[in-house]
Design a protein around this motif. Sequence first.
Motif, PDB file in Angstrom:
ATOM      1  N   UNK A  48     -41.986  45.579 -65.760  1.00  0.00           N
ATOM      2  CA  UNK A  48     -43.224  46.434 -65.558  1.00  0.00           C
ATOM      3  C   UNK A  48     -43.066  47.638 -65.160  1.00  0.00           C
ATOM      4  N   UNK A  49     -43.807  48.990 -66.091  1.00  0.00           N
ATOM      5  CA  UNK A  49     -43.813  50.056 -65.025  1.00  0.00           C
ATOM      6  C   UNK A  49     -45.084  50.248 -64.018  1.00  0.00           C
ATOM      7  N   UNK A  50     -44.518  50.706 -63.368  1.00  0.00           N
ATOM      8  CA  UNK A  50     -45.168  50.194 -61.830  1.00  0.00           C
ATOM      9  C   UNK A  50     -44.324  51.764 -60.811  1.00  0.00           C
ATOM     10  N   UNK A  51     -45.154  53.320 -60.898  1.00  0.00           N
ATOM     11  CA  UNK A  51     -44.701  54.074 -60.402  1.00  0.00           C
ATOM     12  C   UNK A  51     -44.975  54.325 -58.688  1.00  0.00           C
ATOM     13  N   UNK A  52     -45.072  52.971 -57.829  1.00  0.00           N
ATOM     14  CA  UNK A  52     -45.579  52.668 -57.024  1.00  0.00           C
ATOM     15  C   UNK A  52     -44.456  52.134 -56.216  1.00  0.00           C
ATOM     16  N   UNK A  53     -43.497  51.722 -56.850  1.00  0.00           N
ATOM     17  CA  UNK A  53     -42.649  49.813 -57.230  1.00  0.00           C
ATOM     18  C   UNK A  53     -41.650  50.765 -57.341  1.00  0.00           C
ATOM     19  N   UNK A  54     -40.217  50.750 -56.632  1.00  0.00           N
ATOM     20  CA  UNK A  54     -38.999  50.962 -56.335  1.00  0.00           C
ATOM     21  C   UNK A  54     -38.951  49.688 -56.788  1.00  0.00           C
ATOM     22  N   UNK A  55     -37.257  49.363 -57.199  1.00  0.00           N
ATOM     23  CA  UNK A  55     -36.613  47.874 -57.441  1.00  0.00           C
ATOM     24  C   UNK A  55     -34.583  48.650 -57.884  1.00  0.00           C
ATOM     25  N   UNK A  56     -34.341  48.021 -55.883  1.00  0.00           N
ATOM     26  CA  UNK A  56     -33.451  48.018 -55.880  1.00  0.00           C
ATOM     27  C   UNK A  56     -32.167  46.985 -56.269  1.00  0.00           C
ATOM     28  N   UNK A  57     -31.046  46.830 -57.036  1.00  0.00           N
ATOM     29  CA  UNK A  57     -30.338  45.200 -56.833  1.00  0.00           C
ATOM     30  C   UNK A  57     -29.534  46.134 -55.967  1.00  0.00           C
ATOM     31  N   UNK A  58     -28.695  44.823 -55.294  1.00  0.00           N
ATOM     32  CA  UNK A  58     -27.846  44.283 -54.136  1.00  0.00           C
ATOM     33  C   UNK A  58     -27.135  44.186 -54.976  1.00  0.00           C
ATOM     34  N   UNK A  59     -25.670  45.293 -54.643  1.00  0.00           N
ATOM     35  CA  UNK A  59     -24.362  44.486 -55.298  1.00  0.00           C
ATOM     36  C   UNK A  59     -23.607  43.667 -54.355  1.00  0.00           C
ATOM     37  N   UNK A  60     -22.952  43.204 -54.485  1.00  0.00           N
ATOM     38  CA  UNK A  60     -21.110  42.784 -54.039  1.00  0.00           C
ATOM     39  C   UNK A  60     -20.335  42.941 -54.789  1.00  0.00           C
ATOM     40  N   UNK A  61     -18.843  43.447 -54.689  1.00  0.00           N
ATOM     41  CA  UNK A  61     -17.743  43.513 -56.048  1.00  0.00           C
ATOM     42  C   UNK A  61     -18.410  44.067 -56.853  1.00  0.00           C
ATOM     43  N   UNK A  62     -19.412  45.047 -57.365  1.00  0.00           N
ATOM     44  CA  UNK A  62     -19.701  44.243 -58.340  1.00  0.00           C
ATOM     45  C   UNK A  62     -20.424  43.405 -58.585  1.00  0.00           C
ATOM     46  N   UNK A  63     -21.168  42.707 -58.559  1.00  0.00           N
ATOM     47  CA  UNK A  63     -21.827  41.195 -58.849  1.00  0.00           C
ATOM     48  C   UNK A  63     -23.286  41.766 -58.069  1.00  0.00           C
ATOM     49  N   UNK A  64     -24.295  40.959 -58.779  1.00  0.00           N
ATOM     50  CA  UNK A  64     -25.853  40.750 -58.629  1.00  0.00           C
ATOM     51  C   UNK A  64     -25.276  40.750 -56.722  1.00  0.00           C
ATOM     52  N   UNK A  65     -25.768  40.681 -56.015  1.00  0.00           N
ATOM     53  CA  UNK A  65     -26.092  39.707 -55.255  1.00  0.00           C
ATOM     54  C   UNK A  65     -27.819  39.557 -54.771  1.00  0.00           C
ATOM     55  N   UNK A  66     -28.665  40.395 -55.477  1.00  0.00           N
ATOM     56  CA  UNK A  66     -30.068  40.363 -54.577  1.00  0.00           C
ATOM     57  C   UNK A  66     -30.794  41.246 -54.756  1.00  0.00           C
ATOM     58  N   UNK A  67     -31.890  41.477 -54.796  1.00  0.00           N
ATOM     59  CA  UNK A  67     -33.056  42.783 -55.216  1.00  0.00           C
ATOM     60  C   UNK A  67     -33.916  42.758 -54.225  1.00  0.00           C
ATOM     61  N   UNK A  68     -33.741  44.096 -53.899  1.00  0.00           N
ATOM     62  CA  UNK A  68     -35.252  44.961 -52.690  1.00  0.00           C
ATOM     63  C   UNK A  68     -35.994  45.508 -53.620  1.00  0.00           C
ATOM     64  N   UNK A  69     -37.592  44.739 -53.077  1.00  0.00           N
ATOM     65  CA  UNK A  69     -38.760  45.837 -54.125  1.00  0.00           C
ATOM     66  C   UNK A  69     -39.302  46.065 -53.254  1.00  0.00           C
ATOM     67  N   UNK A  70     -39.197  48.081 -53.359  1.00  0.00           N
ATOM     68  CA  UNK A  70     -40.298  48.504 -52.173  1.00  0.00           C
ATOM     69  C   UNK A  70     -41.797  48.773 -52.583  1.00  0.00           C
ATOM     70  N   UNK A  71     -43.173  48.374 -52.403  1.00  0.00           N
ATOM     71  CA  UNK A  71     -44.298  49.625 -52.605  1.00  0.00           C
ATOM     72  C   UNK A  71     -44.098  50.411 -51.417  1.00  0.00           C
TER      73      UNK A  71
END
Length: 158
Positions: A48-71
Amino acid sequence: MTPVALDGGLLRPLDAPDCAPLAQALAAIDPWARLGYGAPALERYLRRDDPALARWVIERNGTIAGLLARRSPWLRGPYIELFAVLPGFQGNGLGGAAMNWAARHAAEIAPNLWACVSDFNAPARAFYARHGFAEIVGLDGLVQPGIGEILLRRRLQQ
């Protein structure tokens, strides 16, 4: 948002192709599994589009390892709205590195960093405590009847 090197990994902006696999992975683990969040709902949240919410993927060695979403903005500091390190990547400092980055970034703009954790999620509660968060108040039934959430605060400026 530009990618950020972490000790042992990378923090990069969430891309559309990341949403479905991340939603599937999150829906299969607590707290989201126990709280009844299915993959479709989590995928909608990620897309969803939400300008107050930044979402980052956490990666290790090119593989998705997690997520951080900050409002941000939130209550006198950013709010970690969703934070997850997938089971195969836990216990190696990657989550701590991502949380420390979030705290350093938040300290530039506010005196607090906020989060919320389910009362049954002992590993997450311990993680947040190790990273300087204090349990502020219980919020009974916020997400599900009979399950409490706990508002957490990490003071960044005294």
